[in-house]
Write a protein that holds these residues in place. Structure first.
Motif, PDB file in Angstrom:
ATOM      1  N   GLU A   1       0.782  -1.246   0.072  1.00 22.39           N
ATOM      2  CA  GLU A   1       0.036   0.152  -0.030  1.00 22.39           C
ATOM      3  C   GLU A   1       0.814   1.233   0.103  1.00 22.39           C
ATOM      4  O   GLU A   1       0.579   2.359  -0.678  1.00 22.39           O
ATOM      5  CB  GLU A   1      -1.056  -0.048   1.218  1.00 22.39           C
TER       6      GLU A   1
ATOM      7  N   LEU B   1       2.303   1.708  -3.410  1.00 16.20           N
ATOM      8  CA  LEU B   1       1.250   2.268  -4.308  1.00 16.20           C
ATOM      9  C   LEU B   1       0.951   3.739  -4.256  1.00 16.20           C
ATOM     10  O   LEU B   1       0.907   4.373  -5.018  1.00 16.20           O
ATOM     11  CB  LEU B   1      -0.184   1.453  -4.259  1.00 16.20           C
TER      12      LEU B   1
ATOM     13  N   GLU C   1       1.382   6.759  -7.124  1.00 18.83           N
ATOM     14  CA  GLU C   1       0.610   7.579  -7.458  1.00 18.83           C
ATOM     15  C   GLU C   1       1.161   9.056  -7.151  1.00 18.83           C
ATOM     16  O   GLU C   1       0.835   9.926  -8.165  1.00 18.83           O
ATOM     17  CB  GLU C   1      -0.541   7.381  -6.231  1.00 18.83           C
TER      18      GLU C   1
ATOM     19  N   ALA D   1       1.721   5.779 -11.191  1.00 21.02           N
ATOM     20  CA  ALA D   1       0.733   5.093 -11.541  1.00 21.02           C
ATOM     21  C   ALA D   1      -0.312   6.272 -11.484  1.00 21.02           C
ATOM     22  O   ALA D   1      -0.306   7.264 -10.724  1.00 21.02           O
ATOM     23  CB  ALA D   1       0.647   4.310 -10.233  1.00 21.02           C
TER      24      ALA D   1
ATOM     25  N   ASN E   1      -3.959   7.885 -10.879  1.00 19.54           N
ATOM     26  CA  ASN E   1      -4.791   7.868  -9.731  1.00 19.54           C
ATOM     27  C   ASN E   1      -5.928   6.816  -9.640  1.00 19.54           C
ATOM     28  O   ASN E   1      -6.156   6.136  -8.654  1.00 19.54           O
ATOM     29  CB  ASN E   1      -5.519   9.185  -9.464  1.00 19.54           C
TER      30      ASN E   1
ATOM     31  N   ALA F   1      -4.196   3.505  -9.056  1.00 28.28           N
ATOM     32  CA  ALA F   1      -3.656   3.269  -7.779  1.00 28.28           C
ATOM     33  C   ALA F   1      -4.918   3.220  -6.636  1.00 28.28           C
ATOM     34  O   ALA F   1      -4.834   2.125  -5.858  1.00 28.28           O
ATOM     35  CB  ALA F   1      -2.870   4.386  -7.052  1.00 28.28           C
TER      36      ALA F   1
END
Length: 69
Positions: free
Chosen positions: A28, A31, A35, A40, A42, A45
């Motif tokens: 998490e 990620l 983001e 990545a 939005n 993610a």
């Protein structure tokens, strides 16, 4: 998780489930970093974070169930 289950000792299995929870939190975090840095999108993610939340819920429920028995 499979390794803990394979040891056939409830305490070992629970410990490996807790390790899996920690690894999920690390994912998490990565990620969120992806983001924020633009690696990545939005949407991507958010979708993956929703999946990690579901997996986390399942892990917590399984750990609780094993602790209660």
């Amino acid at each position: 998780i499979a390794e803990g289950y394979g040891r056939e000792v409830r305490g070992s299995y629970q410990q490996f489930l807790r390790i899996a929870q920690g690894s999920l939190k690390e994912l998490e975090t990565q990620l969120l970093i992806a983001e924020r840095t633009g690696i990545a999108s939005n949407g991507t993610a958010a979708s993956l974070l929703a999946s990690t939340e579901s997996v986390g819920t399942l892990l917590r429920l399984l750990i609780r169930k094993l602790s209660a028995d």
